[in-house]
Design a protein around this motif. Structure first.
Motif, PDB file in Angstrom:
ATOM      1  N   GLY A  11       0.778  -1.250  -0.105  1.00  0.00           N
ATOM      2  CA  GLY A  11      -0.119   0.124  -0.094  1.00  0.00           C
ATOM      3  C   GLY A  11       0.955   1.149   0.013  1.00  0.00           C
ATOM      4  O   GLY A  11       1.806   1.291   0.646  1.00  0.00           O
ATOM      5  N   TYR A  41       6.963  -4.856  -7.018  1.00  0.00           N
ATOM      6  CA  TYR A  41       7.883  -6.091  -7.521  1.00  0.00           C
ATOM      7  C   TYR A  41       7.165  -6.560  -8.957  1.00  0.00           C
ATOM      8  O   TYR A  41       8.025  -7.199  -9.841  1.00  0.00           O
ATOM      9  CB  TYR A  41       7.602  -7.241  -6.573  1.00  0.00           C
ATOM     10  CG  TYR A  41       8.375  -7.025  -5.113  1.00  0.00           C
ATOM     11  CD1 TYR A  41       9.881  -6.749  -5.378  1.00  0.00           C
ATOM     12  CD2 TYR A  41       7.964  -6.874  -3.879  1.00  0.00           C
ATOM     13  CE1 TYR A  41      10.681  -6.506  -4.142  1.00  0.00           C
ATOM     14  CE2 TYR A  41       8.591  -6.782  -2.825  1.00  0.00           C
ATOM     15  CZ  TYR A  41      10.096  -6.599  -2.877  1.00  0.00           C
ATOM     16  OH  TYR A  41      10.731  -6.293  -1.799  1.00  0.00           O
ATOM     17  N   MET A  77       5.520 -13.768  -5.078  1.00  0.00           N
ATOM     18  CA  MET A  77       5.513 -14.277  -4.185  1.00  0.00           C
ATOM     19  C   MET A  77       5.979 -15.518  -4.437  1.00  0.00           C
ATOM     20  O   MET A  77       6.512 -16.529  -3.489  1.00  0.00           O
ATOM     21  CB  MET A  77       4.066 -14.749  -3.692  1.00  0.00           C
ATOM     22  CG  MET A  77       3.304 -13.423  -3.121  1.00  0.00           C
ATOM     23  SD  MET A  77       3.865 -12.850  -1.448  1.00  0.00           S
ATOM     24  CE  MET A  77       3.156 -13.912  -0.467  1.00  0.00           C
ATOM     25  N   GLY A 101       8.377  -0.381   1.758  1.00  0.00           N
ATOM     26  CA  GLY A 101       7.129  -1.019   1.897  1.00  0.00           C
ATOM     27  C   GLY A 101       6.922  -1.502   3.295  1.00  0.00           C
ATOM     28  O   GLY A 101       7.758  -1.223   4.235  1.00  0.00           O
ATOM     29  N   ASP A 103       5.621  -4.793   5.707  1.00  0.00           N
ATOM     30  CA  ASP A 103       6.047  -6.082   6.271  1.00  0.00           C
ATOM     31  C   ASP A 103       6.147  -7.173   5.125  1.00  0.00           C
ATOM     32  O   ASP A 103       7.206  -7.711   5.187  1.00  0.00           O
ATOM     33  CB  ASP A 103       5.172  -6.926   7.502  1.00  0.00           C
ATOM     34  CG  ASP A 103       3.648  -7.172   7.036  1.00  0.00           C
ATOM     35  OD1 ASP A 103       3.162  -6.206   6.265  1.00  0.00           O
ATOM     36  OD2 ASP A 103       3.121  -7.653   7.549  1.00  0.00           O
ATOM     37  N   LYS A 107       9.575  -8.585   3.688  1.00  0.00           N
ATOM     38  CA  LYS A 107       9.927 -10.039   3.548  1.00  0.00           C
ATOM     39  C   LYS A 107      10.448 -10.416   1.969  1.00  0.00           C
ATOM     40  O   LYS A 107      11.355 -11.070   1.767  1.00  0.00           O
ATOM     41  CB  LYS A 107       8.601 -10.867   3.648  1.00  0.00           C
ATOM     42  CG  LYS A 107       8.375 -10.923   5.152  1.00  0.00           C
ATOM     43  CD  LYS A 107       7.186 -11.897   5.419  1.00  0.00           C
ATOM     44  CE  LYS A 107       6.372 -11.548   6.670  1.00  0.00           C
ATOM     45  NZ  LYS A 107       4.890 -11.494   6.900  1.00  0.00           N
ATOM     46  N   GLY A 108       9.660  -9.891   1.091  1.00  0.00           N
ATOM     47  CA  GLY A 108      10.212  -9.918  -0.377  1.00  0.00           C
ATOM     48  C   GLY A 108      11.740  -9.409  -0.517  1.00  0.00           C
ATOM     49  O   GLY A 108      12.532 -10.221  -1.240  1.00  0.00           O
ATOM     50  N   ASP A 127       0.246   1.241   8.473  1.00  0.00           N
ATOM     51  CA  ASP A 127      -0.391   0.361   9.550  1.00  0.00           C
ATOM     52  C   ASP A 127       0.654   0.442  10.979  1.00  0.00           C
ATOM     53  O   ASP A 127       0.054   0.051  11.788  1.00  0.00           O
ATOM     54  CB  ASP A 127      -0.396  -1.100   9.106  1.00  0.00           C
ATOM     55  CG  ASP A 127      -1.407  -1.032   8.001  1.00  0.00           C
ATOM     56  OD1 ASP A 127      -2.175  -0.267   7.748  1.00  0.00           O
ATOM     57  OD2 ASP A 127      -1.256  -2.326   7.290  1.00  0.00           O
TER      58      ASP A 127
HETATM   59  N1  ATP Z   1       6.668 -13.761   2.026  1.00  0.00           N
HETATM   60  C1  ATP Z   1       6.949 -13.065   0.744  1.00  0.00           C
HETATM   61  N2  ATP Z   1       7.851 -13.391   0.030  1.00  0.00           N
HETATM   62  C2  ATP Z   1       8.229 -12.694  -1.067  1.00  0.00           C
HETATM   63  N3  ATP Z   1       7.171 -11.829  -1.531  1.00  0.00           N
HETATM   64  C3  ATP Z   1       6.670 -11.478  -0.500  1.00  0.00           C
HETATM   65  C4  ATP Z   1       6.226 -11.853   0.640  1.00  0.00           C
HETATM   66  N4  ATP Z   1       4.994 -11.127   1.254  1.00  0.00           N
HETATM   67  C5  ATP Z   1       4.850 -10.098   0.393  1.00  0.00           C
HETATM   68  N5  ATP Z   1       5.654 -10.067  -0.667  1.00  0.00           N
HETATM   69  C6  ATP Z   1       5.714  -9.084  -1.758  1.00  0.00           C
HETATM   70  O1  ATP Z   1       5.407  -7.880  -1.266  1.00  0.00           O
HETATM   71  C7  ATP Z   1       4.264  -7.424  -1.738  1.00  0.00           C
HETATM   72  C8  ATP Z   1       3.639  -6.474  -0.716  1.00  0.00           C
HETATM   73  O2  ATP Z   1       3.132  -7.150   0.296  1.00  0.00           O
HETATM   74  P1  ATP Z   1       1.714  -6.798   1.331  1.00  0.00           P
HETATM   75  O3  ATP Z   1       0.804  -6.759   0.219  1.00  0.00           O
HETATM   76  O4  ATP Z   1       1.885  -7.576   2.332  1.00  0.00           O
HETATM   77  O5  ATP Z   1       2.041  -5.210   1.661  1.00  0.00           O
HETATM   78  P2  ATP Z   1       3.034  -4.358   2.577  1.00  0.00           P
HETATM   79  O6  ATP Z   1       4.347  -4.188   1.881  1.00  0.00           O
HETATM   80  O7  ATP Z   1       2.835  -5.245   4.012  1.00  0.00           O
HETATM   81  O8  ATP Z   1       2.536  -3.031   2.620  1.00  0.00           O
HETATM   82  P3  ATP Z   1       1.145  -2.486   3.345  1.00  0.00           P
HETATM   83  O9  ATP Z   1       0.695  -3.768   4.537  1.00  0.00           O
HETATM   84  O10 ATP Z   1       1.363  -1.328   3.735  1.00  0.00           O
HETATM   85  O11 ATP Z   1       0.068  -2.562   2.292  1.00  0.00           O
HETATM   86  C9  ATP Z   1       3.537  -8.530  -2.077  1.00  0.00           C
HETATM   87  O12 ATP Z   1       2.378  -8.419  -3.233  1.00  0.00           O
HETATM   88  C10 ATP Z   1       4.647  -9.337  -2.493  1.00  0.00           C
HETATM   89  O13 ATP Z   1       4.783  -9.080  -4.047  1.00  0.00           O
END
Ligand code: ATP
Ligand code: F6P
Ligand code: MG
Length: 318
Positions: A11, A41, A77, A101, A103, A107-108, A127
């Motif tokens: 987000g 990504y 992912m 970005g 969490d 992780k990505g 958040d």
């Molecule tokens: N475990 C993972 N491994 C690889 N890539 C990941 C993983 N988790 C998330 N991603 C990548 O990061 C992108 C964004 O993650 P997510 O939708 O959880 O948002 P965020 O970074 O937590 O931000 P927010 O929660 O503020 O929207 C995912 O769409 C995916 O491409």
């Protein structure tokens, strides 16, 4: 470092642009070229990459959203998607990457670090759900937006002696609701960390009404309740009329606050410094008003249920 890439993911959060500006300026200051990766990504996988210069980021610190655009990428992912991303980075000669970005995005970022790219993360999410840092970029602006909206709701609540349920964002983290209540924006709060059942909400409300406070705001974090059910329950149990407002995406937009701009700027410069010093697999945070770094693999390892802050609510909301 040969060439630095930067992307925003998940987000959008106010202050992401200030972070982009800081990264590009700090890199250029050290004679390092930066490539902007559009659309998170997914854009990386698709090779949507172009040069970013100091001139291009000159007037963006005050803008909400992200000039680089962002996405949630199911393809990334998967291992196959990440391999495609790695290939694109190699094709463009990008050996170092800054990911802004939440969490999921971090992780990505860790996954790319494991694949041999030098990666530094910056916490960009409204958040505030990363326990390693006191604040993430965007949280303060969103909190202020919520308070502004709540002020307007309070005016009409007061005029009609009305109770309103307000749902705020935060995903599964109650920080926005908690800080909102600490700032005087709400009488009863329910968060994932301190969830109230319907009867407790009703008894708190009725004791407030009986003590003469007839306009009341119930602040709840999203994804916790069926709001229509909660509204109906209160209306029937207390024999009164209740309204519900879901603030929604208005919370994510808007010009970043001074706090978020400064936080993002400091974090952006720190990220470049870390890469220049040969670090990778780290994410930048703020603790006790100082820039800190943690391993990307440990972003949510520190226990932080905000008990220290909930303590202040007892006297404030009694
Ligand atoms: N475990 C993972 N491994 C690889 N890539 C990941 C993983 N988790 C998330 N991603 C990548 O990061 C992108 C964004 O993650 P997510 O939708 O959880 O948002 P965020 O970074 O937590 O931000 P927010 O929660 O503020 O929207 C995912 O769409 C995916 O491409
Ligand atoms: O933009 P989307 O995919 O609807 O996601 C909404 C979610 O994103 C956030 O705004 C940021 O993580 C959450 O507070 C909310 O639950
Ligand atoms: Mg997240």
């Amino acid at each position: 470092m040969k060439k630095l890439g930067i992307l925003t993911s998940g987000g959008d959060a106010p202050g992401m642009n200030a972070a982009i500006r800081a990264v590009v300026k700090a890199a250029n200051y050290n004679d390092i070229d930066v490539m902007g990766i559009e659309g998170g990504y997914q854009g990386l996988i698709e090779g949507r990459i172009k040069p970013l210069t100091s001139k291009l980021v000159e007037n963006i610190a005050d803008r909400g959203g992200t000039i680089l655009k962002t996405s949630r990428s199911p393809e990334f992912m998967e291992e196959a998607g990440r391999k495609k991303a790695l290939k694109v980075l190699k094709t463009f000669g990008i050996d170092s990457l800054i990911v802004i970005g939440g969490d999921g995005s971090l992780k990505g970022a860790q996954k790319l670090h494991e694949l041999g790219i030098n990666v530094i993360g910056l916490p960009g999410t409204i958040d505030n759900d990363l326990t390693y840092t006191d604040y993430s970029i965007g949280f303060d602006t969103t909190l202020n937006t919520i308070l502004e909206c709540i002020g307007k709701i309070k005016d009409t609540d007061y005029s009609h002696d009305k109770t309103t349920i307000v749902e705020v964002m935060g995903r599964y983290c109650g920080d926005l609701a908690l800080h909102c209540a600490l700032a005087g924006g709400g009488e009863i709060i329910s968060t994932p960390e301190k969830k109230l059942n319907f009867d407790t909400i009703c008894s708190k409300l009725s004791s407030r009404i009986n003590s003469g406070k007839k306009d009341n705001l119930v602040i709840v974090t999203e994804y916790m309740y069926d709001l229509a059910e909660l509204q109906r329950y209160i209306e029937e149990k207390l024999n009164m009329s209740v309204r519900t407002t879901v603030l929604g995406f208005i919370q994510r937009g808007g010009n970043p606050s001074a706090f978020d701009r400064i936080l993002a700027s400091q974090m952006g410069v720190t990220a470049v410094e870390l890469l220049i010093n040969g670090s990778s697999g780290l994410t930048v945070g703020i603790k006790d008003n100082k820039m800190i770094q943690r391993k990307l693999e440990n972003i949510n390892d520190e226990k932080n249920d905000r008990q220290d802050k909930y303590r202040f609510l007892e006297p404030l909301l009694h």
